[in-house]
Enzyme design. Sequence first.
Site, mmCIF file in Angstrom:
data_model
loop_
_atom_site.group_PDB
_atom_site.id
_atom_site.type_symbol
_atom_site.label_atom_id
_atom_site.label_comp_id
_atom_site.label_asym_id
_atom_site.label_seq_id
_atom_site.Cartn_x
_atom_site.Cartn_y
_atom_site.Cartn_z
ATOM 1 N N LYS A 227 0.836 -1.204 0.000
ATOM 2 C CA LYS A 227 0.000 0.000 0.000
ATOM 3 C C LYS A 227 0.878 1.265 0.000
ATOM 4 O O LYS A 227 2.086 1.178 0.178
ATOM 5 C CB LYS A 227 -0.934 -0.024 1.214
ATOM 6 C CG LYS A 227 -1.848 -1.262 1.229
ATOM 7 C CD LYS A 227 -2.660 -1.378 -0.053
ATOM 8 C CE LYS A 227 -3.726 -2.461 -0.037
ATOM 9 N NZ LYS A 227 -3.242 -3.833 -0.044
HETATM 10 C C1 LIG Z 1 -9.321 -3.630 -1.728
HETATM 11 C C2 LIG Z 1 -8.730 -4.254 -0.500
HETATM 12 N N1 LIG Z 1 -9.500 -4.395 0.594
HETATM 13 C C3 LIG Z 1 -9.012 -4.939 1.720
HETATM 14 C C4 LIG Z 1 -7.715 -5.396 1.805
HETATM 15 C C5 LIG Z 1 -7.233 -6.038 3.068
HETATM 16 O O1 LIG Z 1 -6.130 -5.356 3.612
HETATM 17 P P1 LIG Z 1 -5.194 -6.041 4.691
HETATM 18 O O2 LIG Z 1 -4.181 -6.852 3.953
HETATM 19 O O3 LIG Z 1 -4.564 -4.889 5.435
HETATM 20 O O4 LIG Z 1 -6.026 -6.856 5.562
HETATM 21 C C6 LIG Z 1 -6.884 -5.264 0.695
HETATM 22 C C7 LIG Z 1 -5.519 -5.754 0.753
HETATM 23 O O5 LIG Z 1 -4.847 -5.988 -0.231
HETATM 24 C C8 LIG Z 1 -7.401 -4.681 -0.488
HETATM 25 O O6 LIG Z 1 -6.633 -4.524 -1.573
#
Ligand SMILES: Cc1ncc(COP(=O)(O)O)c(C=O)c1O
Length: 380
Positions: free
Chosen positions: A183
């Site tokens: 990210k």
């Molecule tokens: C669109 C989206 N939502 C939610 C998530 C979940 O994030 P995390 O890996 O911090 O749980 C991601 C992670 O890649 C994502 O790209």
Amino acid sequence: MRKDFLPFCRPSINKEDVKAVDEVLLSGWITTGKWNNEFEKQLCEYTGAKYGVALTSATAGMHILLKALNIGPGDEVITPSLTWVSTINLITLSGATPVFPDIDRDTLMVTPDSIKKCITAKTKLIIPVHYAGAPVDLDAINSLAKQHGITIVEDAAHAIGTFYKGKHIGHENTAIYSFHPIKNITTGEGGMITTNDPELIEKLRRLKFHGLGVDAFDRQQQGRSPQAQVVDPGYKYNLTDIAAVLGVKQLSRIGEINKKRTEIAMMYRQKLQGIEGILPLKDPNYEFTHAWNLFIVRVTTDKITRNAFMEELKKLNIGTGLHFLAAHVQKYYRETMNIAPGVLANTEWNSDRMCSIPLFPDMTEQDVDDVVSAIRKVVG
Ligand SMILES: Cc1ncc(COP(=O)(O)O)c(C=O)c1O
């Protein structure tokens, strides 16, 4: 061919980040404490939301948010199938039913029209995804939700630094950010929910830490009051201060980080022009600022499949990513939801063809040229 492997993403960590983490490690307080507080405060200041709660991941955030909003059996939650599967998994695990609107073929955003078609008397929540760093059409989606009395939670995992009509996304609705290493800013793993709802934030704070009735002052001063009691059974999703201080440092450089990402994206747009069979995403047609979390192309030539394209690029030392394989074509959801091919035509078209090419702030123009010439070779 390039000599070393170019990953599709590499976090931007500088000496100051390392020094700050070092200092916390040696400070005697490494779990949730003052740096969590600082990170929450600063992300709120940046986005314009009132309250924030830092967590171990955005997935953890989705878990406690669905719980706090009492989403469960009999409820329907509208979110795209083209998203990270964590959202769909957690909706399913809550006992609710995910309902998939189709997306715009060239921006990958859920549209107000496609959401409208999915609304029923059972719809409790809409989770639009700000895809790749551009925003959904918030005004139209907000007004639709308001009309039907449905809550919105913005999936802002890709969207730190995404502005819609001059304002940061998530300043109006509850939003969930991710600080996973791919990210725009990272805490190793991490996430944050921001909201303007004081009752919701208190619930979320309890749910992230065993359901203990710990108030903000206790958290700030002592990390945890020893007398705290369970108010609601909860989970353990609190972020360490080791991670939170990294978040604070990263966030202080968000302008610089996103500027670099934008420069690289603009180079790609220019250098990829005219390569037949490679189709980048289009910009939405409303005013916005792109955070450029991902640079996605669609492989539209008949000469090579997307999977083979990724394999061939790897052989040329270029890393790629797939964001995302639609949830409804994955084994579990294919078998349980049984959505007929073609119902989500734009989702499927993209899911079959999309590929994320390298994009991170420390890339050089030479790296961009290496990617573009490898792409030419593979599709040519
Ligand atoms: C669109 C989206 N939502 C939610 C998530 C979940 O994030 P995390 O890996 O911090 O749980 C991601 C992670 O890649 C994502 O790209």
